[in-house]
Design a protein around this motif. Structure first.
Motif, PDB file in Angstrom:
ATOM      1  N   LEU A  15       0.800  -1.215   0.000  1.00 53.08           N
ATOM      2  CA  LEU A  15       0.000   0.000   0.000  1.00 53.08           C
ATOM      3  C   LEU A  15       0.838   1.273   0.000  1.00 53.08           C
ATOM      4  O   LEU A  15       0.411   2.288  -0.567  1.00 53.08           O
ATOM      5  CB  LEU A  15      -0.922   0.034   1.232  1.00 53.08           C
ATOM      6  N   GLY A  16       1.992   1.255   0.645  1.00 49.80           N
ATOM      7  CA  GLY A  16       2.688   2.506   0.893  1.00 49.80           C
ATOM      8  C   GLY A  16       4.084   2.666   0.343  1.00 49.80           C
ATOM      9  O   GLY A  16       4.640   3.765   0.370  1.00 49.80           O
ATOM     10  N   GLU A  17       4.695   1.590  -0.184  1.00 47.30           N
ATOM     11  CA  GLU A  17       6.099   1.698  -0.589  1.00 47.30           C
ATOM     12  C   GLU A  17       6.301   2.698  -1.731  1.00 47.30           C
ATOM     13  O   GLU A  17       7.227   3.509  -1.702  1.00 47.30           O
ATOM     14  CB  GLU A  17       6.639   0.335  -0.991  1.00 47.30           C
ATOM     15  N   LYS A  18       5.448   2.660  -2.742  1.00 51.02           N
ATOM     16  CA  LYS A  18       5.599   3.575  -3.871  1.00 51.02           C
ATOM     17  C   LYS A  18       5.381   5.018  -3.447  1.00 51.02           C
ATOM     18  O   LYS A  18       6.070   5.927  -3.921  1.00 51.02           O
ATOM     19  CB  LYS A  18       4.649   3.189  -4.997  1.00 51.02           C
ATOM     20  N   ALA A  19       4.438   5.242  -2.558  1.00 50.28           N
ATOM     21  CA  ALA A  19       4.199   6.598  -2.065  1.00 50.28           C
ATOM     22  C   ALA A  19       5.379   7.091  -1.236  1.00 50.28           C
ATOM     23  O   ALA A  19       5.783   8.258  -1.338  1.00 50.28           O
ATOM     24  CB  ALA A  19       2.919   6.631  -1.229  1.00 50.28           C
ATOM     25  N   ALA A  20       5.948   6.219  -0.416  1.00 49.44           N
ATOM     26  CA  ALA A  20       7.120   6.598   0.382  1.00 49.44           C
ATOM     27  C   ALA A  20       8.298   6.930  -0.522  1.00 49.44           C
ATOM     28  O   ALA A  20       9.069   7.864  -0.251  1.00 49.44           O
ATOM     29  CB  ALA A  20       7.473   5.478   1.351  1.00 49.44           C
TER      30      ALA A  20
END
Length: 421
Positions: free
Chosen positions: A221-226
């Motif tokens: 859920l969050g790796e690309k956003a991070a």
């Protein structure tokens, strides 16, 4: 490629890319989702979101395009829907998501929104669900939100973290988050912003840069956003999947502290770990003393990659006498987890007489495993069918004790049911 491996790409199976995008935006305070597409498509996602949080139902709208709009466009229907939302909800943000059919038409959504002259920001996103799953849509929605977010000029605070990529669609999201906050605070680390937490205001989200580190607890859920925040806002991040188990959580907390350059006092954490371990050990010993109790057999897990990276090692080290661990990763791409056996979709679970199997996944996983009289099941993925308890968690130290308590209680129940064997 087998037909089974293609099943995940079939349209309208539920929890599609559009639903994933909607889930993120609905978690924002006073944000409304407008699906640009036919009513039937919107209804599926709306029902799924209402099952997660009942209030999301009132934040969900549809432009209700008709068959002729697929040829001539649906600008008028879209403008009418935007004005209806503005008059009824007075939202802080409108997230305009396209369904599969409207993604093919290519309407100039941004131009139409400008001509509608809406008082609040309108963020557009092509989220046609033919391409992927819930997780893909969530990622796209989160990154699209960050691209338009006006970051506040705040000072970085030491010992402070953001959590990137949380979801109210995941089981026990509220209790797990409370436990993570509690544990971090015990060693002097504060949580600043949780992207995906229900009720997050736009003003609070704008304070992301106050944190010294972005933590990704669900990489899917969050790796690309991070990574986007690192490349575009200069914010450091770390992939540290949600911790499970007593030892696993202690190790996780140490990693977070090291990344922040902190040397905290772990004495309180260690005392708690010892106390909970003693209680768990006593319950397991009592269970084994009772010769009527069935033995644990194999474990069948259907998890995301991030969950597997954290939960599987914990099951090996901290679960009592686990058998073979069969694993299926519930996201696109090839993933290998050392020490596990691949579990193909719809493979029945064969539980030997005198044993119990543990199944971790979702309600679909439970149904495909069958063998109800010899299986202990716990939900780790959506969809789920249950009454949520905000205080309940499976993550962290408190969560592991609750998890083991639930498992042991089920063992006694199944032992009673199988007592004649």
């Amino acid at each position: 490629m087998s037909s089974k491996s293609m099943d995940r790409w079939l349209p309208c199976q539920g929890y599609c890319e559009m639903a994933g995008s909607a889930n993120f935006f609905l978690s924002l305070d006073r944000c409304v989702v407008l699906v640009h597409g036919p009513r039937w498509c919107s209804s599926i996602a709306a029902a799924e979101m209402a099952g997660i949080e009942k209030k999301y139902e009132k934040q969900f709208y549809c432009s209700e395009v008709k068959q002729q709009n697929l040829v001539f466009g649906a600008a008028d229907e879209l403008i009418d829907a935007l004005h209806e939302i503005e008059n009824e909800q007075h939202p802080s943000l409108i997230a305009l998501l396209t369904s599969c059919s409207m993604s093919l038409i290519g309407d100039d959504l941004e131009g139409i929104c400008r001509s509608a002259d809406i008082s609040c920001p309108v963020l557009t996103l092509d989220s046609g669900g033919l391409r992927g799953q819930f997780m893909m849509g969530y990622e796209k929605g989160l990154i699209r939100f960050l691209e338009d977010l006006p970051f506040a000029p705040v000072e970085k605070e030491p010992g402070t973290v953001n959590i990137i990529g949380w979801s109210t669609a995941y089981p026990l999201w509220e209790g797990n988050l409370r436990e993570i906050r509690r544990l971090l605070s015990l060693i002097g680390i504060q949580v600043n912003v949780v992207l995906g937490e229900d009720g997050l205001s736009l003003e609070k989200a704008a304070e992301l840069k106050k944190a010294s580190l972005n933590l990704v607890l669900y990489p899917e859920l969050g790796e690309k956003a991070a990574r986007w925040l690192e490349e575009n806002r200069g914010m450091d991040y770390a992939d540290l999947p949600l911790p499970y188990g007593l030892q696993g959580t202690r190790k996780w907390l140490g990693k977070v502290a090291d990344l922040l350059g902190m040397i905290p006092d772990f004495s309180g954490i260690d005392r708690e770990m010892g106390r909970r371990q003693e209680q768990i050990d006593l319950a397991v010993i009592r269970m084994k003393w009772n010769n009527r109790i069935l033995q644990f057999g194999d474990i069948y897990a259907c998890l995301t990659k991030g969950m597997a990276e954290s939960l599987i090692p914990t099951l090996r080290k901290e679960f009592p006498d686990p058998g073979v661990i069969h694993l299926r990763i519930e996201e696109p791409g090839e993933v290998h987890t050392e020490g596990t056996v691949p579990w193909e979709p719809f493979e029945p679970v064969n539980v030997p007489k005198g044993e119990l199997a543990l199944v971790l996944g979702n309600s679909n996983t439970r149904n495909e495993a069958a063998n109800f009289g010899r299986i202990i099941y716990r939900n780790f993925l959506m969809p789920q069918v249950s009454l949520g308890v905000p205080e309940k968690c499976y993550a962290g130290m408190k969560g592991w004790q609750i998890f083991m308590s639930d498992i042991i209680a089920d063992v006694y129940t199944l032992a009673y049911m199988n007592r004649k064997e």
